[in-house]
Write a protein that holds these residues in place. Structure first.
Motif, PDB file in Angstrom:
ATOM      1  N   GLY A 216       0.811  -1.210   0.000  1.00 38.35           N
ATOM      2  CA  GLY A 216       0.000   0.000   0.000  1.00 38.35           C
ATOM      3  C   GLY A 216       0.844   1.258   0.000  1.00 38.35           C
ATOM      4  O   GLY A 216       0.560   2.219  -0.730  1.00 38.35           O
ATOM      5  N   SER A 217       1.889   1.279   0.825  1.00 37.24           N
ATOM      6  CA  SER A 217       2.778   2.439   0.845  1.00 37.24           C
ATOM      7  C   SER A 217       3.435   2.634  -0.517  1.00 37.24           C
ATOM      8  O   SER A 217       3.532   3.762  -1.023  1.00 37.24           O
ATOM      9  N   ALA A 218       3.866   1.524  -1.124  1.00 35.23           N
ATOM     10  CA  ALA A 218       4.499   1.615  -2.441  1.00 35.23           C
ATOM     11  C   ALA A 218       3.504   2.079  -3.501  1.00 35.23           C
ATOM     12  O   ALA A 218       3.841   2.888  -4.378  1.00 35.23           O
ATOM     13  N   TRP A 219       2.288   1.577  -3.412  1.00 40.13           N
ATOM     14  CA  TRP A 219       1.247   1.957  -4.380  1.00 40.13           C
ATOM     15  C   TRP A 219       0.992   3.461  -4.346  1.00 40.13           C
ATOM     16  O   TRP A 219       0.965   4.126  -5.390  1.00 40.13           O
ATOM     17  N   LEU A 220       0.820   4.003  -3.168  1.00 40.21           N
ATOM     18  CA  LEU A 220       0.548   5.439  -3.075  1.00 40.21           C
ATOM     19  C   LEU A 220       1.756   6.260  -3.513  1.00 40.21           C
ATOM     20  O   LEU A 220       1.600   7.318  -4.135  1.00 40.21           O
ATOM     21  N   ARG A 221       2.951   5.756  -3.213  1.00 39.65           N
ATOM     22  CA  ARG A 221       4.153   6.470  -3.650  1.00 39.65           C
ATOM     23  C   ARG A 221       4.255   6.470  -5.175  1.00 39.65           C
ATOM     24  O   ARG A 221       4.598   7.493  -5.791  1.00 39.65           O
ATOM     25  N   GLN A 222       3.931   5.343  -5.812  1.00 35.49           N
ATOM     26  CA  GLN A 222       3.988   5.258  -7.276  1.00 35.49           C
ATOM     27  C   GLN A 222       3.008   6.232  -7.936  1.00 35.49           C
ATOM     28  O   GLN A 222       3.296   6.799  -8.990  1.00 35.49           O
ATOM     29  N   GLN A 223       1.855   6.419  -7.321  1.00 38.96           N
ATOM     30  CA  GLN A 223       0.813   7.272  -7.906  1.00 38.96           C
ATOM     31  C   GLN A 223       0.888   8.719  -7.427  1.00 38.96           C
ATOM     32  O   GLN A 223       0.110   9.564  -7.871  1.00 38.96           O
ATOM     33  N   TRP A 239      -3.779  10.311   4.526  1.00 37.31           N
ATOM     34  CA  TRP A 239      -4.304   9.542   5.667  1.00 37.31           C
ATOM     35  C   TRP A 239      -4.111   8.048   5.428  1.00 37.31           C
ATOM     36  O   TRP A 239      -3.693   7.310   6.333  1.00 37.31           O
ATOM     37  N   HIS A 240      -4.388   7.597   4.214  1.00 37.20           N
ATOM     38  CA  HIS A 240      -4.183   6.181   3.902  1.00 37.20           C
ATOM     39  C   HIS A 240      -2.704   5.813   4.032  1.00 37.20           C
ATOM     40  O   HIS A 240      -2.368   4.719   4.526  1.00 37.20           O
ATOM     41  N   LYS A 241      -1.829   6.699   3.590  1.00 39.06           N
ATOM     42  CA  LYS A 241      -0.401   6.410   3.717  1.00 39.06           C
ATOM     43  C   LYS A 241      -0.024   6.276   5.190  1.00 39.06           C
ATOM     44  O   LYS A 241       0.753   5.385   5.575  1.00 39.06           O
ATOM     45  N   ALA A 242      -0.565   7.156   6.022  1.00 43.93           N
ATOM     46  CA  ALA A 242      -0.313   7.058   7.465  1.00 43.93           C
ATOM     47  C   ALA A 242      -0.901   5.775   8.030  1.00 43.93           C
ATOM     48  O   ALA A 242      -0.305   5.144   8.925  1.00 43.93           O
ATOM     49  N   LEU A 243      -2.043   5.360   7.536  1.00 42.00           N
ATOM     50  CA  LEU A 243      -2.671   4.125   8.001  1.00 42.00           C
ATOM     51  C   LEU A 243      -1.775   2.921   7.709  1.00 42.00           C
ATOM     52  O   LEU A 243      -1.656   2.011   8.545  1.00 42.00           O
ATOM     53  N   PHE A 244      -1.124   2.909   6.559  1.00 40.91           N
ATOM     54  CA  PHE A 244      -0.195   1.818   6.236  1.00 40.91           C
ATOM     55  C   PHE A 244       0.997   1.830   7.188  1.00 40.91           C
ATOM     56  O   PHE A 244       1.468   0.771   7.616  1.00 40.91           O
ATOM     57  N   ARG A 245       1.495   3.024   7.524  1.00 41.98           N
ATOM     58  CA  ARG A 245       2.612   3.085   8.468  1.00 41.98           C
ATOM     59  C   ARG A 245       2.170   2.642   9.860  1.00 41.98           C
ATOM     60  O   ARG A 245       2.939   2.029  10.597  1.00 41.98           O
ATOM     61  N   LEU A 246       0.941   2.948  10.228  1.00 43.25           N
ATOM     62  CA  LEU A 246       0.424   2.499  11.517  1.00 43.25           C
ATOM     63  C   LEU A 246       0.337   0.975  11.547  1.00 43.25           C
ATOM     64  O   LEU A 246       0.653   0.342  12.569  1.00 43.25           O
TER      65      LEU A 246
END
Length: 451
Positions: A216-223, A239-246
């Motif tokens: 998920g983190s990689a996906w958001l970074r790619q986009q 927020w979704h990126k933070a959720l993946f880190r959580l």
């Protein structure tokens, strides 16, 4: 004399310039690239007698769930009504009727009117977009999937809005646990047009629900180049990126994302503040001191007591911000005002106030109990409300905040068996992530920790 728009839908305008401006505004509403108001102004300038730009202005304001914007939305709706003529198409009259229901708080009825409109005009993207948003606000997962499915075969793949419609469908599939199909459709949407953040969002939801936090983190970074700048969806995707880190239990990483992307000037509307409150509350549950950040968040929130009870989902998150700021007295006052409105005689038939009475208020009272140190009382309030929390609106990922709070309450009180049951449910849904293992440790369940 009105002419059809570029999808062949009847309109009440004979001005090509007005119709083009409305089409641009519609694309902005579906893609979240800037707000549509300047385009609607241009449409009004080109054809001041056309009702649709005023309807779109009203619907856009109402979709932000901001109580302070309701008077302006009502004025725009009245301006649209003043422009209804004998030759105004039934399609535009239907939009007016549906938005009037939204204004009055009868969201489900608005959805039924838009559904009837879509049966006659399946390529009415405006009806689909608005129905989808209020399906989301009402937590109607079935319609989130079914409504786009009923119209998609009528669309041409070359239509500029077709990828946006695919994005809506992808999110509906995800909310109905059809993860493989949701990810496939979301990727198809982005292959057709990378500027569809709703599709980026749908795929991110799939990865969250499957415990794929690194993916998920990689996906958001790619986009990220498409959604991070100039897009109204950016805060939610951060927020979704933070959720993946959580999920990875990288609390320091979560806090960095909050400070950079979920605070200050980034928080333009209540929907942004809801995301910030939701993430800060999760950090608060893990013992991170976020009191000062939450106090700043609450200071920028529209917490006029007269606006309490406008939308139960937002009201809960306002309470969370206040509680994590250690402002329990003000949180109690907000809950009392929400209860007063939800039980008022003139509001009891409105969808949001039924949600507030039956879901929102029990959840808020459970959060208050936890803040007062009554962990078992929190469980008693939260767990029954959890069973019908979908009616409360939001996504599965957003409503997971309830489970996170229940796990914290179970770990602090005497309801360890419930905590274990919730973790069992979680482990059956996705692999045991670092976040899940954290709660296993907090519950002190050695046998589960070894599994």
């Amino acid at each position: 004399m009105g002419q059809p728009d570029r999808r062949g839908l009847p309109t009440g305008s004979g001005s090509a310039a007005a119709r083009d401006a409305v089409d641009t505004a519609l694309w902005r509403m579906m893609s979240f690239y800037d707000v549509p108001l300047a385009d609607l102004d241009a449409a009004r300038a080109a054809d001041d007698g056309w009702c649709l730009p005023h309807l779109m202005h009203a619907g856009f304001l109402l979709s932000l769930t901001e109580p302070a914007l309701v008077p302006e939305a009502a004025a725009q709706l009245q301006a649209a009504e003043d422009r209804l003529r004998p030759d105004t198409p039934e399609r535009e009259r239907a939009h007016h009727a549906a938005l009037q229901q939204v204004l009055e708080g009868r969201w489900a009825q608005a959805g039924r009117l838009w559904d009837q409109l879509l049966q006659e005009h399946p390529r009415d993207a405006l009806a689909l977009q608005w129905a989808h948003l209020w399906d989301f606000y009402r937590g109607d997962a079935s319609q989130l999937r079914a409504r786009p499915a009923r119209v998609l075969p009528e669309w041409e793949a070359g239509d500029p809005l077709y990828p946006c419609v695919l994005g809506l469908y992808a999110f509906g599939l995800e909310e109905n646990h059809e993860y493989a199909a949701a990810e496939d459709i979301g990727r198809q949407a982005l292959a057709a047009d990378p500027r569809v953040p709703w599709a980026v969002h749908a795929v991110a939801h799939v990865m969250e629900m499957q415990g794929r936090f690194d993916d998920g983190s990689a996906w958001l970074r790619q986009q990220q180049g498409q959604w991070a700048e100039g897009n109204g969806f950016a805060v939610h995707l951060w927020w979704h990126k933070a959720l993946f880190r959580l999920e990875a239990m990288d609390l320091a990483g979560v806090l960095r994302l909050v400070d950079k992307h979920l605070s200050g000037d980034a928080l333009q509307v209540t929907l942004n503040r809801v995301d910030a409150a939701a993430m800060l509350w999760r950090l608060h549950l893990h013992g991170t001191d976020v009191a000062e950040r939450c106090a700043q968040l609450a200071a920028g929130w529209d917490l006029d007591p007269a606006h309490a009870g406008h939308y139960a989902f937002n009201d809960l998150h306002a309470v969370l911000a206040l509680l994590a700021a250690d402002d329990v007295a003000r949180a109690e006052h907000w809950v009392a005002r929400c209860a007063q409105r939800a039980l008022a005689a003139d509001d009891v038939r409105r969808d949001n106030h039924a949600m507030a009475r039956e879901v929102g208020l029990p959840l808020m009272r459970g959060m208050l109990a936890l803040a007062r140190g009554d962990a078992d009382g929190a469980v008693d309030a939260l767990y029954p409300a959890r069973q019908q929390a979908q009616r409360f609106g939001g996504s599965h990922a957003q409503r997971d905040l309830i489970d996170q709070t229940l796990l914290a309450a179970a770990a602090r009180g005497q309801r360890r068996a419930l905590g274990r049951a919730l973790l069992n449910e979680r482990r059956m849904a996705k692999p045991a992530t670092p976040l899940t293992r954290h709660w296993i440790e907090q519950l002190g369940d050695g046998e589960m920790a070894r599994a």
